[in-house]
Scaffold this motif. Structure first.
Motif, PDB file in Angstrom:
ATOM      1  N   ARG A   1       0.843  -1.194   0.000  1.00  0.00           N
ATOM      2  CA  ARG A   1       0.000   0.000   0.000  1.00  0.00           C
ATOM      3  C   ARG A   1       0.879   1.246   0.000  1.00  0.00           C
ATOM      4  NH1 ARG A   1      -2.441  -0.951   6.132  1.00  0.00           N
ATOM      5  NH2 ARG A   1      -0.432  -1.486   7.092  1.00  0.00           N
ATOM      6  N   ARG A   2       0.273   2.346  -0.362  1.00  0.00           N
ATOM      7  CA  ARG A   2       0.962   3.635  -0.412  1.00  0.00           C
ATOM      8  C   ARG A   2       0.764   4.353   0.917  1.00  0.00           C
ATOM      9  NH1 ARG A   2      -0.168   8.906  -3.057  1.00  0.00           N
ATOM     10  NH2 ARG A   2       1.793   9.676  -3.934  1.00  0.00           N
ATOM     11  N   LEU A   3       1.843   4.974   1.398  1.00  0.00           N
ATOM     12  CA  LEU A   3       1.806   5.705   2.661  1.00  0.00           C
ATOM     13  C   LEU A   3       2.084   7.180   2.393  1.00  0.00           C
ATOM     14  CD1 LEU A   3       3.955   3.238   4.820  1.00  0.00           C
ATOM     15  CD2 LEU A   3       1.475   3.204   4.451  1.00  0.00           C
ATOM     16  N   VAL A   4       1.362   8.034   3.099  1.00  0.00           N
ATOM     17  CA  VAL A   4       1.489   9.474   2.889  1.00  0.00           C
ATOM     18  C   VAL A   4       1.671  10.183   4.231  1.00  0.00           C
ATOM     19  CG1 VAL A   4       0.192   9.517   0.728  1.00  0.00           C
ATOM     20  CG2 VAL A   4      -1.034   9.671   2.897  1.00  0.00           C
ATOM     21  N   GLY A   5       2.098  11.431   4.167  1.00  0.00           N
ATOM     22  CA  GLY A   5       2.254  12.258   5.363  1.00  0.00           C
ATOM     23  C   GLY A   5       1.485  13.555   5.209  1.00  0.00           C
TER      24      GLY A   5
ATOM     25  N   ARG B   1      -3.964   1.602  22.830  1.00  0.00           N
ATOM     26  CA  ARG B   1      -5.099   0.704  23.069  1.00  0.00           C
ATOM     27  C   ARG B   1      -6.262   0.964  22.131  1.00  0.00           C
ATOM     28  NH1 ARG B   1      -4.665   1.668  29.539  1.00  0.00           N
ATOM     29  NH2 ARG B   1      -3.109   0.044  30.017  1.00  0.00           N
ATOM     30  N   LEU B   2      -6.308   2.166  21.558  1.00  0.00           N
ATOM     31  CA  LEU B   2      -7.418   2.528  20.680  1.00  0.00           C
ATOM     32  C   LEU B   2      -7.114   2.346  19.204  1.00  0.00           C
ATOM     33  CD1 LEU B   2      -8.540   5.854  22.444  1.00  0.00           C
ATOM     34  CD2 LEU B   2      -9.516   3.568  22.723  1.00  0.00           C
ATOM     35  N   LEU B   3      -5.859   2.077  18.878  1.00  0.00           N
ATOM     36  CA  LEU B   3      -5.473   1.951  17.478  1.00  0.00           C
ATOM     37  C   LEU B   3      -5.950   0.620  16.905  1.00  0.00           C
ATOM     38  CD1 LEU B   3      -1.836   3.340  17.712  1.00  0.00           C
ATOM     39  CD2 LEU B   3      -3.751   4.415  16.514  1.00  0.00           C
ATOM     40  N   PRO B   4      -6.392   0.623  15.653  1.00  0.00           N
ATOM     41  CA  PRO B   4      -6.844  -0.627  15.024  1.00  0.00           C
ATOM     42  C   PRO B   4      -5.657  -1.500  14.621  1.00  0.00           C
ATOM     43  CG  PRO B   4      -6.959   1.166  13.455  1.00  0.00           C
ATOM     44  CD  PRO B   4      -6.573   1.791  14.775  1.00  0.00           C
ATOM     45  N   GLU B   5      -5.918  -2.753  14.361  1.00  0.00           N
ATOM     46  CA  GLU B   5      -4.891  -3.663  13.869  1.00  0.00           C
ATOM     47  C   GLU B   5      -4.627  -3.383  12.391  1.00  0.00           C
ATOM     48  OE1 GLU B   5      -3.152  -5.788  15.714  1.00  0.00           O
ATOM     49  OE2 GLU B   5      -4.244  -5.066  17.471  1.00  0.00           O
ATOM     50  N   GLY B   6      -3.496  -3.864  11.911  1.00  0.00           N
ATOM     51  CA  GLY B   6      -3.198  -3.765  10.489  1.00  0.00           C
ATOM     52  C   GLY B   6      -2.534  -2.480  10.057  1.00  0.00           C
ATOM     53  N   LEU B   7      -2.119  -1.630  10.994  1.00  0.00           N
ATOM     54  CA  LEU B   7      -1.435  -0.397  10.634  1.00  0.00           C
ATOM     55  C   LEU B   7       0.025  -0.676  10.306  1.00  0.00           C
ATOM     56  CD1 LEU B   7      -2.890   1.985  13.381  1.00  0.00           C
ATOM     57  CD2 LEU B   7      -3.377   2.063  10.927  1.00  0.00           C
TER      58      LEU B   7
ATOM     59  N   GLN C   1     -16.577   3.408  19.443  1.00  0.00           N
ATOM     60  CA  GLN C   1     -18.015   3.663  19.366  1.00  0.00           C
ATOM     61  C   GLN C   1     -18.360   5.080  18.918  1.00  0.00           C
ATOM     62  OE1 GLN C   1     -16.268   2.994  22.045  1.00  0.00           O
ATOM     63  NE2 GLN C   1     -16.840   4.252  23.813  1.00  0.00           N
ATOM     64  N   VAL C   2     -17.382   5.982  18.918  1.00  0.00           N
ATOM     65  CA  VAL C   2     -17.688   7.374  18.528  1.00  0.00           C
ATOM     66  C   VAL C   2     -16.823   7.834  17.355  1.00  0.00           C
ATOM     67  CG1 VAL C   2     -18.586   8.089  20.766  1.00  0.00           C
ATOM     68  CG2 VAL C   2     -16.133   8.219  20.337  1.00  0.00           C
ATOM     69  N   ARG C   3     -16.216   6.910  16.640  1.00  0.00           N
ATOM     70  CA  ARG C   3     -15.416   7.306  15.488  1.00  0.00           C
ATOM     71  C   ARG C   3     -16.307   7.894  14.394  1.00  0.00           C
ATOM     72  NH1 ARG C   3     -11.569   1.919  15.541  1.00  0.00           N
ATOM     73  NH2 ARG C   3     -10.303   2.572  17.332  1.00  0.00           N
ATOM     74  N   GLY C   4     -15.746   8.844  13.660  1.00  0.00           N
ATOM     75  CA  GLY C   4     -16.478   9.487  12.583  1.00  0.00           C
ATOM     76  C   GLY C   4     -17.416  10.583  13.034  1.00  0.00           C
ATOM     77  N   LYS C   5     -17.307  10.991  14.301  1.00  0.00           N
ATOM     78  CA  LYS C   5     -18.207  12.031  14.821  1.00  0.00           C
ATOM     79  C   LYS C   5     -17.477  13.321  15.198  1.00  0.00           C
ATOM     80  CE  LYS C   5     -21.587   8.654  16.470  1.00  0.00           C
ATOM     81  NZ  LYS C   5     -22.407   8.160  17.609  1.00  0.00           N
ATOM     82  N   GLY C   6     -16.228  13.458  14.765  1.00  0.00           N
ATOM     83  CA  GLY C   6     -15.525  14.722  14.944  1.00  0.00           C
ATOM     84  C   GLY C   6     -14.635  14.833  16.158  1.00  0.00           C
TER      85      GLY C   6
ATOM     86  N   PRO D   1      -9.204   6.015   4.627  1.00  0.00           N
ATOM     87  CA  PRO D   1      -9.913   6.764   5.668  1.00  0.00           C
ATOM     88  C   PRO D   1      -9.005   7.643   6.522  1.00  0.00           C
ATOM     89  CG  PRO D   1     -10.729   4.516   5.561  1.00  0.00           C
ATOM     90  CD  PRO D   1      -9.536   4.583   4.659  1.00  0.00           C
ATOM     91  N   CYS D   2      -7.828   7.132   6.915  1.00  0.00           N
ATOM     92  CA  CYS D   2      -6.921   7.946   7.728  1.00  0.00           C
ATOM     93  C   CYS D   2      -6.481   9.179   6.965  1.00  0.00           C
ATOM     94  CB  CYS D   2      -5.694   7.127   8.143  1.00  0.00           C
ATOM     95  SG  CYS D   2      -6.053   5.749   9.247  1.00  0.00           S
ATOM     96  N   GLU D   3      -6.201   8.999   5.691  1.00  0.00           N
ATOM     97  CA  GLU D   3      -5.787  10.118   4.846  1.00  0.00           C
ATOM     98  C   GLU D   3      -6.883  11.174   4.785  1.00  0.00           C
ATOM     99  OE1 GLU D   3      -4.398  10.823   0.191  1.00  0.00           O
ATOM    100  OE2 GLU D   3      -5.605   9.078   0.772  1.00  0.00           O
ATOM    101  N   ARG D   4      -8.113  10.748   4.583  1.00  0.00           N
ATOM    102  CA  ARG D   4      -9.229  11.694   4.476  1.00  0.00           C
ATOM    103  C   ARG D   4      -9.427  12.461   5.773  1.00  0.00           C
ATOM    104  NH1 ARG D   4     -11.240   7.307   1.369  1.00  0.00           N
ATOM    105  NH2 ARG D   4     -12.451   6.451   3.100  1.00  0.00           N
TER     106      ARG D   4
END
Length: 267
Positions: free
Chosen positions: A132-136, A158-164, A210-215, A243-246
């Motif tokens: 995958r492509r990685l950006v900063g 503890r809050l970070l998702p797997e696969g990073l 549970q509150v991701r995507g809400k600002g 999603p992280c990029e956006r």
């Protein structure tokens, strides 16, 4: 050319060789034993498995190998300017790939600057595949005052998702230490580099699932901008496109010219 364990050199010697091996590179590496040691600890770099490249006994390059479970990572590979363009890269990395297979690793990963075409082609010749492509990112979010609570970096991990990617993965973030600091605002936690630096380096940011995507994450970035007025916020080129990029683009940050390819070799 022969390879010797990196553990044979002192921290001071390794730091200097590391810096010399990346002279005139896309990104400059400071000669700092303190930063080198911090990187080794957080990224799980094994000096016993890392190698120094020598010509006539003189150190001319190094490969840093990190390990977690049954996966290893080429954390860095560099050659001092006088010995570049001599086809040493494959001669250095090939034996380490064999060692990785011999100890039972199922995968070896690395990140390479996408604009470094010779390095990308080298890794592809050795059998690495693009993952995958990685950006900063860099910029200054609009400030919004809020009261931040200082916490430990593990609270973000503890809050970070797997696969990073390796440098963003929970074990890396959990292993960060002072001068790295972490701050919480409600359900969001951010980890920052040295606060005395002219740029505010964002090492990681995460929000309770549970509150991701809400600002909540964007609000935390604005609060950090308020606490550190005038300081630009920077994110290393280790963020996967998507999603992280956006998230960072919506916060008002922009992507610099350089990008990376995450690559993997499967046993």
């Amino acid at each position: 050319m022969n390879l010797t364990p990196a553990s044979e050199l002192s921290l001071r010697e390794l730091s200097t060789l590391f810096s010399r091996s990346f002279e005139d590179y896309f990104v400059q590496v400071p000669d700092s034993p303190f930063l080198f040691d911090a990187r080794m600890r957080s990224e799980h770099i094994s000096l016993a498995d890392s190698r120094i490249a020598r010509v006539g006994g003189e150190p001319v390059g190094l490969v840093l190998i990190a390990r977690r479970g049954r996966m290893s990572r080429v954390a860095a590979m560099g050659i001092v300017p006088a010995y570049r363009n001599r086809k040493l890269g494959g001669a250095i990395l090939g034996p380490l790939m064999e060692e990785s297979r011999a100890r039972g690793d199922t995968r070896m990963v690395l990140e390479v600057i996408e604009q470094n075409t010779p390095a990308v082609k080298l890794y592809e010749r050795l059998g690495f595949q693009r993952v995958r492509r990685l950006v900063g990112f860099v910029g200054t979010p609009a400030p919004e005052p809020a009261t931040l609570e200082e916490v430990e970096p593990v609270e973000c991990a503890r809050l970070l998702p797997e696969g990073l990617p390796w440098q963003l993965a929970p074990p890396t973030v959990a292993g960060l230490a002072v001068p790295v600091r972490a701050f919480r605002l409600g359900p969001a936690v951010a980890v920052l580099g040295d606060l005395s630096a002219p740029t505010l380096a964002l090492r990681a940011i995460a929000v309770e699932p549970q509150v991701r995507g809400k600002g909540a994450g964007s609000k935390l970035l604005r609060a950090l901008a308020s606490v550190h007025p005038g300081k630009p916020l920077s994110v290393s080129v280790i963020v996967p496109e998507g999603p992280c990029e956006r998230f960072f683009l919506r916060a008002g940050l922009t992507s610099p010219r350089l990008s990376q390819q995450e690559m993997a070799h499967f046993a």
